[in-house]
Design a protein around this motif. Structure first.
Motif, PDB file in Angstrom:
ATOM      1  N   SER A 101     -25.710  32.470  26.562  1.00 52.41           N
ATOM      2  CA  SER A 101     -24.863  31.311  26.265  1.00 52.41           C
ATOM      3  C   SER A 101     -25.250  30.651  24.950  1.00 52.41           C
ATOM      4  CB  SER A 101     -24.946  30.297  27.406  1.00 52.41           C
ATOM      5  OG  SER A 101     -26.228  29.684  27.470  1.00 52.41           O
ATOM      6  N   VAL A 102     -26.520  30.723  24.569  1.00 46.98           N
ATOM      7  CA  VAL A 102     -26.944  30.165  23.277  1.00 46.98           C
ATOM      8  C   VAL A 102     -26.353  30.966  22.126  1.00 46.98           C
ATOM      9  CG1 VAL A 102     -28.937  29.646  21.807  1.00 46.98           C
ATOM     10  CG2 VAL A 102     -29.062  29.226  24.264  1.00 46.98           C
ATOM     11  N   ASN A 107     -25.806  29.111  15.311  1.00 49.95           N
ATOM     12  CA  ASN A 107     -26.937  28.196  15.176  1.00 49.95           C
ATOM     13  C   ASN A 107     -27.450  28.191  13.738  1.00 49.95           C
ATOM     14  OD1 ASN A 107     -27.288  27.205  17.928  1.00 49.95           O
ATOM     15  ND2 ASN A 107     -27.728  29.338  18.429  1.00 49.95           N
ATOM     16  N   VAL A 148     -32.756  20.831  22.313  1.00 46.89           N
ATOM     17  CA  VAL A 148     -31.335  20.775  21.970  1.00 46.89           C
ATOM     18  C   VAL A 148     -31.180  20.842  20.460  1.00 46.89           C
ATOM     19  CG1 VAL A 148     -29.276  19.305  22.012  1.00 46.89           C
ATOM     20  CG2 VAL A 148     -30.731  19.467  24.027  1.00 46.89           C
ATOM     21  N   CYS A 154     -26.112  22.119  21.778  1.00 46.50           N
ATOM     22  CA  CYS A 154     -26.303  23.158  22.794  1.00 46.50           C
ATOM     23  C   CYS A 154     -27.775  23.186  23.203  1.00 46.50           C
ATOM     24  CB  CYS A 154     -25.854  24.523  22.272  1.00 46.50           C
ATOM     25  SG  CYS A 154     -27.030  25.339  21.183  1.00 46.50           S
ATOM     26  N   ILE A 155     -28.016  23.596  24.443  1.00 50.15           N
ATOM     27  CA  ILE A 155     -29.379  23.691  24.970  1.00 50.15           C
ATOM     28  C   ILE A 155     -29.970  25.021  24.526  1.00 50.15           C
ATOM     29  CG2 ILE A 155     -30.789  23.777  27.059  1.00 50.15           C
ATOM     30  CD1 ILE A 155     -28.717  22.027  28.416  1.00 50.15           C
ATOM     31  N   CYS A 275     -27.704  24.286  33.213  1.00 50.17           N
ATOM     32  CA  CYS A 275     -27.797  24.361  31.748  1.00 50.17           C
ATOM     33  C   CYS A 275     -26.835  25.413  31.194  1.00 50.17           C
ATOM     34  CB  CYS A 275     -29.231  24.685  31.334  1.00 50.17           C
ATOM     35  SG  CYS A 275     -30.449  23.410  31.716  1.00 50.17           S
ATOM     36  N   TYR A 278     -23.397  23.902  31.298  1.00 47.10           N
ATOM     37  CA  TYR A 278     -23.234  22.918  30.231  1.00 47.10           C
ATOM     38  C   TYR A 278     -22.990  23.591  28.885  1.00 47.10           C
ATOM     39  CZ  TYR A 278     -24.324  19.816  26.436  1.00 47.10           C
ATOM     40  OH  TYR A 278     -24.257  19.127  25.248  1.00 47.10           O
ATOM     41  N   ASN A 279     -23.772  24.620  28.560  1.00 49.98           N
ATOM     42  CA  ASN A 279     -23.608  25.300  27.268  1.00 49.98           C
ATOM     43  C   ASN A 279     -22.201  25.870  27.114  1.00 49.98           C
ATOM     44  OD1 ASN A 279     -26.055  24.768  26.092  1.00 49.98           O
ATOM     45  ND2 ASN A 279     -26.905  26.806  26.359  1.00 49.98           N
ATOM     46  N   ARG A 282     -19.711  23.130  26.673  1.00 50.60           N
ATOM     47  CA  ARG A 282     -19.776  22.592  25.313  1.00 50.60           C
ATOM     48  C   ARG A 282     -19.075  23.523  24.330  1.00 50.60           C
ATOM     49  NH1 ARG A 282     -19.719  18.129  22.365  1.00 50.60           N
ATOM     50  NH2 ARG A 282     -20.627  18.485  20.308  1.00 50.60           N
ATOM     51  N   TYR A 283     -19.269  24.823  24.486  1.00 51.79           N
ATOM     52  CA  TYR A 283     -18.615  25.801  23.612  1.00 51.79           C
ATOM     53  C   TYR A 283     -17.095  25.720  23.756  1.00 51.79           C
ATOM     54  CZ  TYR A 283     -17.103  30.299  21.768  1.00 51.79           C
ATOM     55  OH  TYR A 283     -16.452  31.287  21.063  1.00 51.79           O
TER      56      TYR A 283
END
Length: 307
Positions: A101-102, A107, A148, A154-155, A275, A278-279, A282-283
């Protein structure tokens, strides 16, 4: 257009994509092969997002044939099937999904904020418990430390354990994990993470720590890195730490401030799974914002060209 901007549909589609690429189709070769693992995982994530239980999630899916089609379900599983899947899945698998998910985010070099929060491990109201027992002692809770990215909120990494515990115990792991996903320009944290070892670690990772010192009246500041922090503390960068508080607040508003599981290992898996949800949430929010913004710009350019 409605389906293209529906957050729940987009969330389900992205959950299916991430989980399908992160885990095997079936848990073992001799399983019944009725439901794939990613399908049960998506149902569990939707359950957390909608803040309902196992039985309630299955009842809601009966009224959502479009979501069933996206997940690829021809029939709904029994609610105990989802529960047993969650108890069976390993913690390392959920961490692997969190890493996937990251990678959804681009990034860029960013300021990384680190903080911790707690999730209640029971449903009972503290006021009700105080009225019944006359006690208001501090109970154990699930302590969650996260890092974060302040660019996209993002986490990057999460560490879960039984609280209360010292904040410093997870700082090194979070910092090293975050360095694998983004180039850290600064690392911001509150006074609870102040130590010479933490300041040295961040310098070794090629970043600059922004951690206020715990200064006690009548005592000298020890450590060369802590003295350097005292001389060059950047308050404007430190204010970025509020974004990690925002992430903790959003997670609790989206999925609740408690965990449903009763034992420690499932509770830790549940918070890491939150988590992940959430990611991806958020995306989806960022993606839908970009789509609406581009549609608005195209409409403006078309109108001006017609005029």
């Amino acid at each position: 257009m409605k389906n293209k901007t529906n957050r729940l549909i987009k969330l389900t589609e992205r959950l299916c994509s991430v989980f399908r690429n992160s885990m095997r189709a079936y848990s073992c070769r001799k399983s019944k092969h009725v439901y794939k693992q990613y399908q049960l995982a998506v149902i569990w994530c939707l359950m957390k997002r909608l803040k309902t239980g196992y039985r309630g999630m299955i009842e809601q899916l009966e009224l959502m044939p479009e979501l069933m089609q996206i997940i690829g379900l021809s029939q709904l599983p029994h609610f105990t099937t989802v529960n047993k899947f969650f108890l069976r899945i390993s913690t390392s698998t959920i961490y692997r999904v969190l890493i996937q998910s990251v990678y959804l985010f681009h990034n860029k070099p960013a300021i990384v904020a680190i903080d911790s929060t707690g999730y209640s491990s029971n449903y009972a109201s503290r006021y009700y418990a105080w009225r019944i027992t006359g006690e208001s002692r501090c109970r154990n809770y699930i302590k969650t430390s996260i890092s974060v990215s302040t660019v996209n909120q993002c986490i990057l990494a999460a560490r879960v354990r039984l609280g209360p515990r010292n904040d410093n115990i997870d700082f090194e792991w979070l910092a090293r994990q975050s360095a694998n996903f983004t180039k850290m320009r600064y690392v911001v944290a509150d006074k609870g993470y102040d130590s010479e070892a933490n300041h040295r670690l961040i310098r070794q990772l090629g970043s600059c720590p922004v951690i206020p010192l715990r200064i006690h009246k009548g005592y000298k500041t020890n450590g060369s890195f802590r003295k350097k922090m005292l001389r060059h503390f950047n308050e404007s960068i430190y204010h970025k730490r509020s974004l990690v508080e925002t992430v903790n607040s959003v997670m609790k508003r989206l999925m609740g401030s408690w965990v449903q599981s009763r034992s420690l290992i499932p509770q830790c898996k549940e918070v890491v799974g939150m988590c992940v949800v959430y990611n991806i949430h958020r995306y989806v929010r960022i993606s839908l914002f970009c789509i609406c913004f581009l549609h608005g710009r195209i409409y403006e350019l078309t109108r001006h060209s017609l005029v």
